[in-house]
Design an enzyme around this catalytic site. Sequence first.
Site, mmCIF file in Angstrom:
data_model
loop_
_atom_site.group_PDB
_atom_site.id
_atom_site.type_symbol
_atom_site.label_atom_id
_atom_site.label_comp_id
_atom_site.label_asym_id
_atom_site.label_seq_id
_atom_site.Cartn_x
_atom_site.Cartn_y
_atom_site.Cartn_z
ATOM 1 C CG HIS A 88 37.696 -25.813 -7.876
ATOM 2 N ND1 HIS A 88 38.820 -25.185 -8.351
ATOM 3 C CD2 HIS A 88 37.662 -25.589 -6.550
ATOM 4 C CE1 HIS A 88 39.448 -24.624 -7.335
ATOM 5 N NE2 HIS A 88 38.773 -24.847 -6.239
ATOM 6 C CG HIS B 284 35.602 -18.155 -2.279
ATOM 7 N ND1 HIS B 284 36.383 -19.272 -2.334
ATOM 8 C CD2 HIS B 284 36.445 -17.159 -1.880
ATOM 9 C CE1 HIS B 284 37.617 -18.982 -1.986
ATOM 10 N NE2 HIS B 284 37.688 -17.712 -1.699
ATOM 11 C CG ASP C 230 33.259 -25.460 0.055
ATOM 12 O OD1 ASP C 230 33.639 -24.813 -0.930
ATOM 13 O OD2 ASP C 230 33.682 -25.263 1.210
#
Length: 425
Positions: free
Chosen positions: A306, A265, A364
């Site tokens: 994702h 995460h 990210d």
Amino acid sequence: MSDRKATLHVEGMDPIELPIYSGSTGPDVIDVRQLVSKGLFTYDPGFVSTASCESKITYIDGDNGILLHRGYAIEDLAANSNYLETCYLLVHGELPTAEQLEEFTANITNNTMVHEQLMHFFNGFRRDAHPMAIMCGVVGALSAFYHDQLDNSNPDHREKAIHRLIAKMPTLAAMCYKYSIGQPFIYPRDDLNYAENFLHMMFGKPTAESNIDPVLARAMDKIFMLHADHEQNASTSTVRLAGSSGANPFACIASGIAALWGPAHGGANEAVLDMLEEIGDVSNIDAFVAKAKDKNDPFRLMGFGHRVYKNFDPRATVMRETCDEVLELLGVENDPLLQIAKRLEQIALEDEYFIQRKLYPNVDFYSGIILKAIGIPTSMFTVIFALARTVGWISHWHEMLNSSYRIGRPRQLYTGEPQRSYPTK
Ligand code: SDX
């Protein structure tokens, strides 16, 4: 809500009619709440096909790479808005008027300091403690300083907690960094905007005036915006679950910080940098891509994939543009890590394994490169994600408390031992 229905046929049972509801956009939902009265549970580990709540805050279309905050596309907000205006939008549902934004900004500015005694809390940690471990502790500890205004049923108390959390997260995050390098904490200033203040508290010194580059401050603000909220992700769902028991908002946000920390995460931005540094050179990329594809190797390509996006994460696109801007400004456009990241992205996007599984760069993948270029240590990356996501967490907490909700209490498929007797001696 509509009068459409799904009919469930279970062997040996009468057909079960389940209501179907449509949202303003996105998939319809089947209301399965009556199943428990029929002696049945749904089964959905990881909640892949489960809508846990109704919400008006954020909408994601994973197939088309769309992210809307209260209906506004993230690309539009990133280009035209700023973090505090986006905070107001997420909390209140509409973009603020000039007066509303001025009042909201003043409320945040007036709450940026933390209780002086909280500084002693830091002293209990080792200097090399991971800053996320400190944040889990100190954010939860905030409730010890505001126990007189923690009545969740009081809208004024809720609004005060929202202001306090948005305002204090940058102060606490910067304190984590200063503590780790043995420098004195830097107080927030009332004359700086939100991102400038954070950079001031991170890199300022009591011995000199802060000289904050406005381009870096704008990049920091954009990074905050891109991380502000993201529907019912793992940490937001954690905050909602904690809030459903009536826990105070500071404890709920501390639970969100803990959930965000995992490398699957929010911890992925730190893991991306570690991975790029481990790859070390573009010549090593193929070997790492092969590891990521090897079912027997737990290694995964950090910053890729994702649960929802099966297309480009729109935040990654904006982040990539910001990355190019910041590195060019800093004269490090040839940053070796950026070269590895861009080559890795190109290779992965052409590789059948990633194409077939619709694995694209996520938020990210590029954020860490910008943060590193700004001078922020890798260990602080997820702290910055937590700082930015606090408004999303607290907006969902607020929305839930404003609706009719029950304590979250999932059930299970039990496959353990049936009842058995304790063996007689
Ligand atoms: C965030 O939910 C959110 O909205 C989160 C977030 C937010 O803003 O709150 O967007 C922030 O958490 C972004 C994600 C950051 N995490 C990473 O970058 C870590 C690397 N990514 C993976 O761990 C993974 O992609 C997840 C956790 C993000 C998603 O996992 P899923 O949805 O459970 O997908 P999966 O594990 O079922 O994978 C499906 C297939 C599998 O292969 P098969 O078993 O089908 O052969 O894809 C493979 C996986 O092995 N796969 C990967 C991969 N991600 C998935 N293979 C290699 N590298 C990867 N990164």
